[in-house]
Design a protein around this motif. Structure first.
Motif, PDB file in Angstrom:
ATOM      1  N   SER A 140       0.834  -1.194   0.000  1.00 20.12           N
ATOM      2  CA  SER A 140       0.000   0.000   0.000  1.00 20.12           C
ATOM      3  C   SER A 140       0.878   1.257   0.000  1.00 20.12           C
ATOM      4  O   SER A 140       1.912   1.319   0.665  1.00 20.12           O
ATOM      5  N   GLU A 141       0.427   2.264  -0.724  1.00 14.14           N
ATOM      6  CA  GLU A 141       1.176   3.520  -0.806  1.00 14.14           C
ATOM      7  C   GLU A 141       0.720   4.534   0.233  1.00 14.14           C
ATOM      8  O   GLU A 141       1.141   5.695   0.192  1.00 14.14           O
ATOM      9  N   ASN A 142      -0.112   4.119   1.158  1.00 14.49           N
ATOM     10  CA  ASN A 142      -0.587   5.012   2.213  1.00 14.49           C
ATOM     11  C   ASN A 142       0.573   5.406   3.128  1.00 14.49           C
ATOM     12  O   ASN A 142       1.178   4.566   3.791  1.00 14.49           O
ATOM     13  N   LYS A 143       0.864   6.691   3.197  1.00 11.35           N
ATOM     14  CA  LYS A 143       2.016   7.174   3.961  1.00 11.35           C
ATOM     15  C   LYS A 143       1.795   7.156   5.466  1.00 11.35           C
ATOM     16  O   LYS A 143       2.720   7.437   6.239  1.00 11.35           O
ATOM     17  N   ASP A 144       0.569   6.807   5.893  1.00 11.09           N
ATOM     18  CA  ASP A 144       0.301   6.738   7.331  1.00 11.09           C
ATOM     19  C   ASP A 144       0.795   5.435   7.954  1.00 11.09           C
ATOM     20  O   ASP A 144       0.724   5.279   9.175  1.00 11.09           O
ATOM     21  N   MET A 183      -9.245  -3.643  -0.718  1.00 12.07           N
ATOM     22  CA  MET A 183      -8.727  -4.507   0.331  1.00 12.07           C
ATOM     23  C   MET A 183      -7.778  -3.741   1.259  1.00 12.07           C
ATOM     24  O   MET A 183      -7.875  -3.833   2.492  1.00 12.07           O
ATOM     25  N   GLN A 184      -6.853  -2.993   0.683  1.00 10.11           N
ATOM     26  CA  GLN A 184      -5.912  -2.233   1.498  1.00 10.11           C
ATOM     27  C   GLN A 184      -6.634  -1.248   2.412  1.00 10.11           C
ATOM     28  O   GLN A 184      -6.321  -1.145   3.606  1.00 10.11           O
ATOM     29  N   ALA A 185      -7.616  -0.540   1.858  1.00 13.43           N
ATOM     30  CA  ALA A 185      -8.363   0.436   2.659  1.00 13.43           C
ATOM     31  C   ALA A 185      -9.125  -0.247   3.781  1.00 13.43           C
ATOM     32  O   ALA A 185      -9.209   0.281   4.909  1.00 13.43           O
ATOM     33  N   GLY A 186      -9.683  -1.431   3.503  1.00  9.19           N
ATOM     34  CA  GLY A 186     -10.417  -2.161   4.531  1.00  9.19           C
ATOM     35  C   GLY A 186      -9.534  -2.547   5.703  1.00  9.19           C
ATOM     36  O   GLY A 186      -9.901  -2.367   6.871  1.00  9.19           O
ATOM     37  N   TYR A 187      -8.347  -3.078   5.404  1.00 12.83           N
ATOM     38  CA  TYR A 187      -7.449  -3.462   6.486  1.00 12.83           C
ATOM     39  C   TYR A 187      -6.881  -2.245   7.203  1.00 12.83           C
ATOM     40  O   TYR A 187      -6.730  -2.258   8.445  1.00 12.83           O
ATOM     41  N   GLU A 188      -6.581  -1.193   6.489  1.00 11.53           N
ATOM     42  CA  GLU A 188      -6.010  -0.009   7.154  1.00 11.53           C
ATOM     43  C   GLU A 188      -7.028   0.658   8.060  1.00 11.53           C
ATOM     44  O   GLU A 188      -6.652   1.261   9.084  1.00 11.53           O
ATOM     45  N   GLN A 189      -8.302   0.534   7.754  1.00 10.98           N
ATOM     46  CA  GLN A 189      -9.320   0.993   8.672  1.00 10.98           C
ATOM     47  C   GLN A 189      -9.295   0.169   9.966  1.00 10.98           C
ATOM     48  O   GLN A 189      -9.440   0.701  11.058  1.00 10.98           O
ATOM     49  N   VAL A 190      -9.092  -1.148   9.827  1.00 11.90           N
ATOM     50  CA  VAL A 190      -8.986  -2.016  11.004  1.00 11.90           C
ATOM     51  C   VAL A 190      -7.734  -1.662  11.806  1.00 11.90           C
ATOM     52  O   VAL A 190      -7.775  -1.619  13.039  1.00 11.90           O
TER      53      VAL A 190
END
Length: 366
Positions: free
Chosen positions: A27-31, A355-362
């Motif tokens: 995932s490219e999410n910098k958080d 999928m990435q957004a779903g897990y990063e929310q968790v």
């Protein structure tokens, strides 16, 4: 501040659960800062390529020194005993915010870690993906102890409705579902196609779960249709059976596992997946994403990767229906229309970004 997420996988090697962990970690999410820790040291032809792929995406990879071997779950048990001290060093160095386990060996090792160091548990979020419909084969009594741990920590996530149903039936709780997602892969021409033939691909482990007995039956029965050529790619405990039954037939080529085979999928005309059971098979999703129509059984998990009215489905792994598909349906099918239908279905249901957004929310949950 970035959240540090540690994925625990069995080994850096070919496998559906390993691929899911990799797709999340890329995932490219910098958080988020992603790490992947292997439990047993991978040493196949895939290992170096898999590590290079992850490192190029900025994922931190932690190798194991514990060799993997198959003898009554012995390597996994030894790894679980030794893992707490090994992972304590990693913990003290990086202080993970989230630990995400994939498949039974990592599940067992993480359970063992917090049995030894229970006070560390309050400092991180535990996540555990349930990848299969059958858990703890041969270790049911022990597995129930591990399941209670993950249920107490509200850690479980199922990858499909069939996995959820089987888990609820066996262990009682009802975890949420996050469907596996796959990225689109730039396609290349496969170097071992047979010109002038309808090239059909099977790619997977040679074991009972993948329906090897059905695969052998189908290929042997279709020797009288020379327009088909089957490419059987893989390896595993039924290697000798596959070699003996298919190795000398003119309508089949046997190949060792191919790293990155997803980049060749569009080269083939059809994929064959006669599985007995699945969690949610990424190969089927990757095939459809590349426009490769899948001839498949309707086993749970696999049936969620194609539309309900998919005309290339053999119900109950019926040999008669497979013969109907290959002898009567495929010769008259509009393959381009099938490819378009398959591609549209997986884009709607199995986006890697979703999928990435779903897990990063968790991961953000306390």
């Amino acid at each position: 501040m970035k959240k540090r997420v540690f994925h625990l996988i069995s080994h850096f090697d070919l496998g559906g659960a390993e691929r899911v962990a990799a797709n999340i970690a890329k995932s490219e999410n910098k958080d988020f800062e992603y790490h992947i820790v292997e439990i047993l040291r991978g040493s196949s032809d895939f290992t170096d390529g898999f590590l290079a792929e992850l490192r190029s995406a900025g994922v931190h990879c932690h190798r194991s020194w514990m060799p993997g071997f198959h003898y009554h779950f012995m390597a996994e048990r030894i790894a679980a005993v030794l893992f707490p001290l090994r992972f304590l060093y990693i913990w003290l160095r990086y202080r993970p915010d989230v630990i995400h386990a994939h498949t039974e060996t990592p599940d067992m090792c993480l359970w063992a870690f917090f049995r030894v160091f229970p006070w560390l548990q309050k400092h991180c979020r535990i996540v555990r993906t349930i990848h299969n419909t059958c858990l703890w084969t041969g270790l049911k009594r022990f597995g129930r102890k591990v399941e209670r741990f993950y249920q107490r920590n509200n850690a479980n996530i199922a990858i499909s409705q069939s996995v959820l149903d089987c888990y609820t039936r066996e262990y009682g709780s009802v975890p949420p579902i996050i469907y596996n997602g796959v990225p689109e892969v730039r396609q290349e021409r496969c170097p071992f196609l047979v010109d002038g033939k309808t090239n059909i691909l099977f790619a997977g482990r040679y074991d009972e779960q993948k329906g090897i007995s059905h695969l052998i039956y189908i290929i042997r029965q279709l020797q009288d249709m020379p327009e088909y050529h089957f490419h059987v790619v893989g390896g595993g405990k039924l290697q000798n059976l596959v070699d003996a039954q298919l190795g000398t037939l003119p309508n089949v080529s046997l190949h060792n596992p191919v790293f990155g085979i997803s980049r060749y999928l569009a080269s083939f005309d059809y994929m064959l997946m006669p599985s007995e059971f699945e969690g949610l098979p990424l190969m089927s999703v990757e095939a459809s994403s590349a426009g490769l129509p899948v001839v498949c059984s309707d086993c749970k998990g696999l049936n969620e990767t194609v539309s309900a009215d998919w005309q290339l489905t053999a119900h109950g792994n019926s040999h008669e229906e497979y013969m109907q598909i290959f002898r009567n349906v495929i010769p008259h099918a509009d393959r381009a229309a099938l490819a378009q239908t398959a591609r549209r279905f997986v884009r709607e249901h199995f986006s890697v970004e979703k999928m990435q957004a779903g897990y990063e929310q968790v991961y953000r949950q306390e």
